[in-house]
Design an enzyme around this catalytic site. Sequence first.
Site, PDB file in Angstrom:
ATOM      1  N   SER A   7     -44.006 -70.567 -56.355  1.00 49.64           N
ATOM      2  CA  SER A   7     -44.814 -70.588 -57.577  1.00 49.64           C
ATOM      3  C   SER A   7     -46.270 -70.272 -57.256  1.00 49.64           C
ATOM      4  O   SER A   7     -46.939 -71.027 -56.551  1.00 49.64           O
ATOM      5  CB  SER A   7     -44.720 -71.977 -58.218  1.00 49.64           C
ATOM      6  OG  SER A   7     -45.697 -72.081 -59.231  1.00 49.64           O
ATOM      7  N   HIS A  32     -42.386 -66.826 -58.911  1.00 47.13           N
ATOM      8  CA  HIS A  32     -42.487 -67.625 -60.135  1.00 47.13           C
ATOM      9  C   HIS A  32     -43.939 -67.643 -60.596  1.00 47.13           C
ATOM     10  O   HIS A  32     -44.839 -68.008 -59.840  1.00 47.13           O
ATOM     11  CB  HIS A  32     -41.984 -69.037 -59.829  1.00 47.13           C
ATOM     12  CG  HIS A  32     -41.922 -69.938 -61.010  1.00 47.13           C
ATOM     13  ND1 HIS A  32     -40.853 -69.956 -61.886  1.00 47.13           N
ATOM     14  CD2 HIS A  32     -42.800 -70.869 -61.472  1.00 47.13           C
ATOM     15  CE1 HIS A  32     -41.067 -70.863 -62.830  1.00 47.13           C
ATOM     16  NE2 HIS A  32     -42.248 -71.430 -62.602  1.00 47.13           N
ATOM     17  N   ASP A  34     -46.611 -68.959 -63.476  1.00 48.22           N
ATOM     18  CA  ASP A  34     -46.818 -69.983 -64.501  1.00 48.22           C
ATOM     19  C   ASP A  34     -47.971 -69.627 -65.431  1.00 48.22           C
ATOM     20  O   ASP A  34     -49.137 -69.741 -65.043  1.00 48.22           O
ATOM     21  CB  ASP A  34     -47.135 -71.323 -63.833  1.00 48.22           C
ATOM     22  CG  ASP A  34     -45.940 -71.899 -63.109  1.00 48.22           C
ATOM     23  OD1 ASP A  34     -44.905 -72.115 -63.755  1.00 48.22           O
ATOM     24  OD2 ASP A  34     -46.054 -72.133 -61.886  1.00 48.22           O
ATOM     25  N   MET A  36     -50.090 -70.667 -68.656  1.00 51.90           N
ATOM     26  CA  MET A  36     -50.371 -71.872 -69.462  1.00 51.90           C
ATOM     27  C   MET A  36     -51.473 -71.569 -70.468  1.00 51.90           C
ATOM     28  O   MET A  36     -52.389 -70.802 -70.171  1.00 51.90           O
ATOM     29  CB  MET A  36     -50.849 -73.008 -68.558  1.00 51.90           C
ATOM     30  CG  MET A  36     -49.892 -73.365 -67.452  1.00 51.90           C
ATOM     31  SD  MET A  36     -50.565 -74.725 -66.489  1.00 51.90           S
ATOM     32  CE  MET A  36     -49.398 -74.760 -65.126  1.00 51.90           C
ATOM     33  N   HIS A  65     -42.805 -67.776 -66.248  1.00 53.54           N
ATOM     34  CA  HIS A  65     -42.597 -69.069 -66.918  1.00 53.54           C
ATOM     35  C   HIS A  65     -43.747 -69.290 -67.912  1.00 53.54           C
ATOM     36  O   HIS A  65     -44.874 -69.561 -67.518  1.00 53.54           O
ATOM     37  CB  HIS A  65     -42.571 -70.172 -65.839  1.00 53.54           C
ATOM     38  CG  HIS A  65     -42.428 -71.551 -66.378  1.00 53.54           C
ATOM     39  ND1 HIS A  65     -42.700 -72.677 -65.631  1.00 53.54           N
ATOM     40  CD2 HIS A  65     -42.035 -72.009 -67.602  1.00 53.54           C
ATOM     41  CE1 HIS A  65     -42.484 -73.753 -66.360  1.00 53.54           C
ATOM     42  NE2 HIS A  65     -42.096 -73.385 -67.552  1.00 53.54           N
ATOM     43  N   MET A  67     -45.590 -71.351 -70.370  1.00 55.19           N
ATOM     44  CA  MET A  67     -45.858 -72.698 -70.914  1.00 55.19           C
ATOM     45  C   MET A  67     -46.888 -72.542 -72.015  1.00 55.19           C
ATOM     46  O   MET A  67     -48.042 -72.977 -71.897  1.00 55.19           O
ATOM     47  CB  MET A  67     -46.341 -73.617 -69.786  1.00 55.19           C
ATOM     48  CG  MET A  67     -45.214 -74.067 -68.887  1.00 55.19           C
ATOM     49  SD  MET A  67     -45.803 -74.763 -67.344  1.00 55.19           S
ATOM     50  CE  MET A  67     -45.996 -73.253 -66.409  1.00 55.19           C
ATOM     51  N   MET A 136     -37.302 -78.704 -66.042  1.00 59.52           N
ATOM     52  CA  MET A 136     -38.565 -79.179 -65.470  1.00 59.52           C
ATOM     53  C   MET A 136     -38.258 -80.507 -64.796  1.00 59.52           C
ATOM     54  O   MET A 136     -37.729 -81.433 -65.421  1.00 59.52           O
ATOM     55  CB  MET A 136     -39.618 -79.396 -66.564  1.00 59.52           C
ATOM     56  CG  MET A 136     -40.207 -78.141 -67.175  1.00 59.52           C
ATOM     57  SD  MET A 136     -40.841 -76.897 -66.011  1.00 59.52           S
ATOM     58  CE  MET A 136     -42.003 -77.840 -65.014  1.00 59.52           C
ATOM     59  N   PHE A 142     -49.030 -78.911 -64.273  1.00 63.77           N
ATOM     60  CA  PHE A 142     -49.749 -79.078 -63.009  1.00 63.77           C
ATOM     61  C   PHE A 142     -48.789 -78.976 -61.825  1.00 63.77           C
ATOM     62  O   PHE A 142     -47.616 -79.338 -61.941  1.00 63.77           O
ATOM     63  CB  PHE A 142     -50.440 -80.458 -62.959  1.00 63.77           C
ATOM     64  CG  PHE A 142     -51.380 -80.678 -64.116  1.00 63.77           C
ATOM     65  CD1 PHE A 142     -52.692 -80.240 -64.062  1.00 63.77           C
ATOM     66  CD2 PHE A 142     -50.925 -81.296 -65.276  1.00 63.77           C
ATOM     67  CE1 PHE A 142     -53.541 -80.420 -65.147  1.00 63.77           C
ATOM     68  CE2 PHE A 142     -51.768 -81.485 -66.367  1.00 63.77           C
ATOM     69  CZ  PHE A 142     -53.086 -81.042 -66.299  1.00 63.77           C
ATOM     70  N   ASP A 174     -37.849 -76.785 -61.460  1.00 64.55           N
ATOM     71  CA  ASP A 174     -39.278 -76.508 -61.282  1.00 64.55           C
ATOM     72  C   ASP A 174     -40.063 -77.816 -61.243  1.00 64.55           C
ATOM     73  O   ASP A 174     -40.127 -78.537 -62.237  1.00 64.55           O
ATOM     74  CB  ASP A 174     -39.757 -75.634 -62.453  1.00 64.55           C
ATOM     75  CG  ASP A 174     -41.194 -75.156 -62.273  1.00 64.55           C
ATOM     76  OD1 ASP A 174     -41.781 -75.383 -61.200  1.00 64.55           O
ATOM     77  OD2 ASP A 174     -41.717 -74.545 -63.230  1.00 64.55           O
ATOM     78  N   GLY A 175     -40.660 -78.102 -60.085  1.00 59.06           N
ATOM     79  CA  GLY A 175     -41.542 -79.257 -59.958  1.00 59.06           C
ATOM     80  C   GLY A 175     -41.080 -80.244 -58.912  1.00 59.06           C
ATOM     81  O   GLY A 175     -39.942 -80.724 -58.953  1.00 59.06           O
ATOM     82  N   GLY A 176     -41.949 -80.499 -57.941  1.00 60.34           N
ATOM     83  CA  GLY A 176     -41.646 -81.516 -56.935  1.00 60.34           C
ATOM     84  C   GLY A 176     -40.535 -81.132 -55.971  1.00 60.34           C
ATOM     85  O   GLY A 176     -39.938 -82.002 -55.337  1.00 60.34           O
ATOM     86  N   GLY A 196     -44.029 -74.793 -55.245  1.00 58.39           N
ATOM     87  CA  GLY A 196     -45.439 -74.406 -55.142  1.00 58.39           C
ATOM     88  C   GLY A 196     -46.102 -75.060 -53.951  1.00 58.39           C
ATOM     89  O   GLY A 196     -46.224 -74.466 -52.877  1.00 58.39           O
ATOM     90  N   SER A 197     -46.482 -76.334 -54.124  1.00 60.35           N
ATOM     91  CA  SER A 197     -47.256 -77.020 -53.082  1.00 60.35           C
ATOM     92  C   SER A 197     -46.478 -77.226 -51.783  1.00 60.35           C
ATOM     93  O   SER A 197     -47.089 -77.454 -50.741  1.00 60.35           O
ATOM     94  CB  SER A 197     -47.767 -78.363 -53.619  1.00 60.35           C
ATOM     95  OG  SER A 197     -46.701 -79.114 -54.147  1.00 60.35           O
TER      96      SER A 197
END
Length: 219
Positions: A7, A32, A34, A36, A65, A67, A136, A142, A174-176, A196-197
């Site tokens: 991401s 990916h 994002d 927003m 994606h 948002m 999600m 974020f 998506d996320g974590g 991402g992170s």
Amino acid sequence: MNLIAPSLLAADFSNLQREMEWFNRSEADWLHLDVMDGVFVPNISFGFPVLQHVARLTDKPLDVHLMIVEPQKFVSEVRDLGAAIMNVHQEACVHLHRTVQQIHEAGMKAAVTLNPSTPISTLEDIICDVDVVMLMTVNPGFGAQKFIEHSLDKVRRLREMIIRTGSKALIEVDGGVNRTTAPLLAKAGVDVYVAGSALFGKPDPAEEVRQLKKLIDNV
Ligand code: DX5
Ligand code: ZN
């Protein structure tokens, strides 16, 4: 299927060219992106002028994606990026079936995303028309948030729905997503992992992709 979609939200925006260099030579499958709007989610990221430049830096499939409210207004903008997948939120689409049709007519795959509190039952009557369902696994808006554990059960129930209905949809999360959560998600039945992170900012992001892939392939 086990696909990794880094991401770009977690990238160093002052050096996107360098980020795209590791992405291109890595085993990553999709990029990916994002978008927003500060309305659908409480944050603003980047828009189409930035993505037009990013799109020129890779040949890998783009997973856009959105948002944003009223994502159906941007089908042609996403198509013009050369995107493979247009990803809209169920919560943002009053006429989701029409939006999915418009995405297909524009020659893209249609992904529909659910927020953590939106039940998978809302997709019962469209599951056979979509190419990807994205869950999600944090609240959107974020990067670097904590994975919501309940998502594992949601993935399992979505997998059951897909089997029961004969849908061909892929399950994306998506996320974590990281080395701890990815194997759990793989066991629950995920196909596409956005991260991402867990990748960007690491000393060797391409190696992180390889490790993540190895972990999920071994499940
Ligand atoms: C969050 C975005 C994600 C985000 C994931 O709203 O949709 O794609 O970049 O970030 P990580 O992997 O750090 O949780
Ligand atoms: Zn995303």
